[in-house]
Design a protein around this motif. Structure first.
Motif, PDB file in Angstrom:
ATOM      1  N   PHE A  10       0.804  -1.136  -0.008  1.00  6.43           N
ATOM      2  CA  PHE A  10      -0.206  -0.220  -0.231  1.00  6.43           C
ATOM      3  C   PHE A  10       0.890   1.403   0.127  1.00  6.43           C
ATOM      4  CE2 PHE A  10      -2.741  -3.212   2.357  1.00  6.43           C
ATOM      5  CZ  PHE A  10      -3.858  -3.402   1.420  1.00  6.43           C
ATOM      6  N   VAL A  11       1.717   1.228  -1.042  1.00  2.00           N
ATOM      7  CA  VAL A  11       2.634   2.398  -0.924  1.00  2.00           C
ATOM      8  C   VAL A  11       2.061   3.891  -1.206  1.00  2.00           C
ATOM      9  CG1 VAL A  11       4.715   3.255  -2.163  1.00  2.00           C
ATOM     10  CG2 VAL A  11       4.235   0.880  -2.205  1.00  2.00           C
ATOM     11  N   ASP A  12       1.239   4.094  -1.928  1.00  2.00           N
ATOM     12  CA  ASP A  12       0.614   5.331  -2.143  1.00  2.00           C
ATOM     13  C   ASP A  12      -0.357   5.633  -0.858  1.00  2.00           C
ATOM     14  OD1 ASP A  12       1.486   5.387  -4.503  1.00  2.00           O
ATOM     15  OD2 ASP A  12      -0.215   4.627  -5.509  1.00  2.00           O
ATOM     16  N   VAL A  13      -0.857   4.603  -0.249  1.00  2.00           N
ATOM     17  CA  VAL A  13      -1.800   4.881   0.980  1.00  2.00           C
ATOM     18  C   VAL A  13      -1.141   5.498   2.088  1.00  2.00           C
ATOM     19  CG1 VAL A  13      -3.426   3.820   2.365  1.00  2.00           C
ATOM     20  CG2 VAL A  13      -3.183   3.006   0.093  1.00  2.00           C
ATOM     21  N   LYS A  14       0.171   5.162   2.252  1.00  2.90           N
ATOM     22  CA  LYS A  14       0.980   5.635   3.240  1.00  2.90           C
ATOM     23  C   LYS A  14       1.041   7.196   3.475  1.00  2.90           C
ATOM     24  CE  LYS A  14       4.097   1.537   3.520  1.00  2.90           C
ATOM     25  NZ  LYS A  14       5.520   1.206   3.618  1.00  2.90           N
ATOM     26  N   SER A  15       1.095   7.882   2.444  1.00  2.09           N
ATOM     27  CA  SER A  15       1.145   9.485   2.459  1.00  2.09           C
ATOM     28  C   SER A  15      -0.280   9.996   2.515  1.00  2.09           C
ATOM     29  CB  SER A  15       1.861   9.820   1.174  1.00  2.09           C
ATOM     30  OG  SER A  15       1.008   9.423  -0.105  1.00  2.09           O
ATOM     31  N   ASN A  16      -1.274   9.137   2.582  1.00  2.00           N
ATOM     32  CA  ASN A  16      -2.794   9.714   2.799  1.00  2.00           C
ATOM     33  C   ASN A  16      -2.943  10.185   4.305  1.00  2.00           C
ATOM     34  OD1 ASN A  16      -5.302  10.530   2.627  1.00  2.00           O
ATOM     35  ND2 ASN A  16      -5.553   9.284   0.847  1.00  2.00           N
ATOM     36  N   ILE A  17      -2.631  11.460   4.656  1.00  2.05           N
ATOM     37  CA  ILE A  17      -2.775  11.799   6.114  1.00  2.05           C
ATOM     38  C   ILE A  17      -4.171  11.600   6.461  1.00  2.05           C
ATOM     39  CG2 ILE A  17      -2.484  13.509   7.677  1.00  2.05           C
ATOM     40  CD1 ILE A  17       0.164  12.050   6.549  1.00  2.05           C
ATOM     41  N   LYS A  18      -5.071  11.993   5.594  1.00  3.46           N
ATOM     42  CA  LYS A  18      -6.439  12.070   5.809  1.00  3.46           C
ATOM     43  C   LYS A  18      -7.112  10.700   6.029  1.00  3.46           C
ATOM     44  CE  LYS A  18     -10.633  14.605   4.253  1.00  3.46           C
ATOM     45  NZ  LYS A  18     -10.761  15.170   5.550  1.00  3.46           N
ATOM     46  N   LEU A  19      -6.719   9.803   5.357  1.00  5.66           N
ATOM     47  CA  LEU A  19      -7.332   8.465   5.764  1.00  5.66           C
ATOM     48  C   LEU A  19      -6.687   7.847   7.142  1.00  5.66           C
ATOM     49  CD1 LEU A  19      -8.729   5.739   4.687  1.00  5.66           C
ATOM     50  CD2 LEU A  19      -6.544   5.270   3.178  1.00  5.66           C
ATOM     51  N   CYS A  20      -5.429   8.034   6.962  1.00  9.62           N
ATOM     52  CA  CYS A  20      -4.541   7.731   8.389  1.00  9.62           C
ATOM     53  C   CYS A  20      -5.462   8.267   9.554  1.00  9.62           C
ATOM     54  CB  CYS A  20      -3.183   8.263   8.331  1.00  9.62           C
ATOM     55  SG  CYS A  20      -2.359   8.080   9.731  1.00  9.62           S
ATOM     56  N   THR A  21      -5.578   9.470   9.505  1.00  8.03           N
ATOM     57  CA  THR A  21      -6.599  10.029  10.746  1.00  8.03           C
ATOM     58  C   THR A  21      -7.580   9.618  10.907  1.00  8.03           C
ATOM     59  OG1 THR A  21      -5.197  12.244  10.307  1.00  8.03           O
ATOM     60  CG2 THR A  21      -7.188  12.410  11.481  1.00  8.03           C
TER      61      THR A  21
END
Length: 320
Positions: free
Chosen positions: A148-159
């Motif tokens: 999930f390389v691209d997902v790592k940088s998605n701060i909004k999804l992470c939060t």
């Protein structure tokens, strides 16, 4: 299928595995599809949060998206449950290896048979794939290896995932294991699995949340998933997170959970006779109540009596 393998069966081991092979193959395909489904869901969530459309559906607090996170947790829970089932099935593994030896012997020409060796080779390759996917007890671990390389940088999804875990884990902070229903126990397992996925994608970026979860591990040292399938949250967590957990929890604290678990199991065994007696009394009381109420004509029952009947039926389901 796997859970009850070998119970009340007088069939020869090789025959048993042969009869189950189609079902195991179906399970193998289902797991591969589940991996793809997990990857697609996470990537779609990544796309949703990436664009951050100004719409209620995209709101962090929207229950629809939180439900999706919990569904991911449920999918992950099915992976870890299968791992635990396989780890408990020593007999199945013995029979599987015996069946595999027969297949290898056929391929090497050590047995007389008119079966096409090309088909036997396909079967052997399939068995090897099944071993690597299902029987190696790495179903959950393989899910964690999805990129999930691209997902790592998605701060909004992470939060948003983090908020979902926090909101749900808070419901368990003030409850003891004895207070949890089986459904609530499974809910905690889902959250734990989701949290492991979250850490493996986004890393350990909230020590307070980690402490909350770990404090729950101290209280909920083990869960009985199904029959003899028992899940240890701390062992599961240490096994599957891609971080060095020693940097966050000292070894003494880790060992204390095992001590708490052993102590709980020991005392549970001591009180087993008493608990069985109490359970028998509950069942006897329920049978008497149920016997009394089913003698009445339901067409002449008042609302209160119908409610009583429903409650008795629900109590029976709980006792079962």
């Amino acid at each position: 299928m796997l859970l009850y393998y070998g119970e009340n069966s007088n069939t020869r081991p090789v025959k048993q595995i042969g009869d189950m092979l189609k079902d195991i193959h179906d399970l193998f395909n289902l797991i591969k599809y589940a991996y793809k489904l997990l990857a697609d869901i996470v990537r779609q969530l990544d796309a949703v949060y990436y664009f951050q459309w100004n719409h209620k559906l995209m709101c962090d607090n929207n229950i629809c998206l939180y439900d999706i996170f919990l569904c991911i947790g449920e999918l992950l829970m099915s992976f870890l449950t299968l791992d635990e089932i396989v780890s408990n099935q020593v007999l199945f593994m013995e029979h599987w290896n015996a069946y595999k030896q027969v297949v290898i012997a056929q391929l090497q020409g050590n047995t007389y048979s008119e079966i096409d060796n090309r088909k036997v080779k396909v079967l052997l390759n399939l068995m090897n794939e099944i071993e690597n996917t299902i029987l190696s007890e790495k179903i959950f671990a393989n899910a964690m290896r999805i990129k999930f390389v691209d997902v790592k940088s998605n701060i909004k999804l992470c939060t948003s995932i983090q908020s979902c875990i926090k909101m749900n884990i808070a419901k368990f902070e003030n409850k003891q294991l004895s207070e949890l229903t089986h459904h609530k126990c499974l809910q905690f397992v889902k959250l734990s699995a989701l949290y492991v996925l979250y850490i493996n994608i986004h890393g350990m970026n909230d020590k307070k949340l980690f402490k909350q979860v770990w404090d729950c591990f101290k209280k909920y040292t083990f869960f009985t998933m199904h029959c003899n399938v028992v899940w240890f949250p701390d062992v599961f967590f240490k096994k599957h997170v891609n971080i060095n957990i020693d940097n966050f929890i000292d070894k003494k604290c880790m060992n204390s959970i095992a001590g708490i678990r052993d102590n709980y199991i020991l005392h549970s065994h001591e009180n087993l006779h008493k608990e069985v007696s109490i359970y028998n009394m509950y069942v006897l009381s329920w049978v008497i109540k149920f016997d009394e109420i089913i003698k009445k004509d339901i067409s002449h029952m008042r609302l209160g009596e119908i409610k009583q009947l429903v409650n008795i039926v629900l109590d029976g389901l709980t006792l079962s």
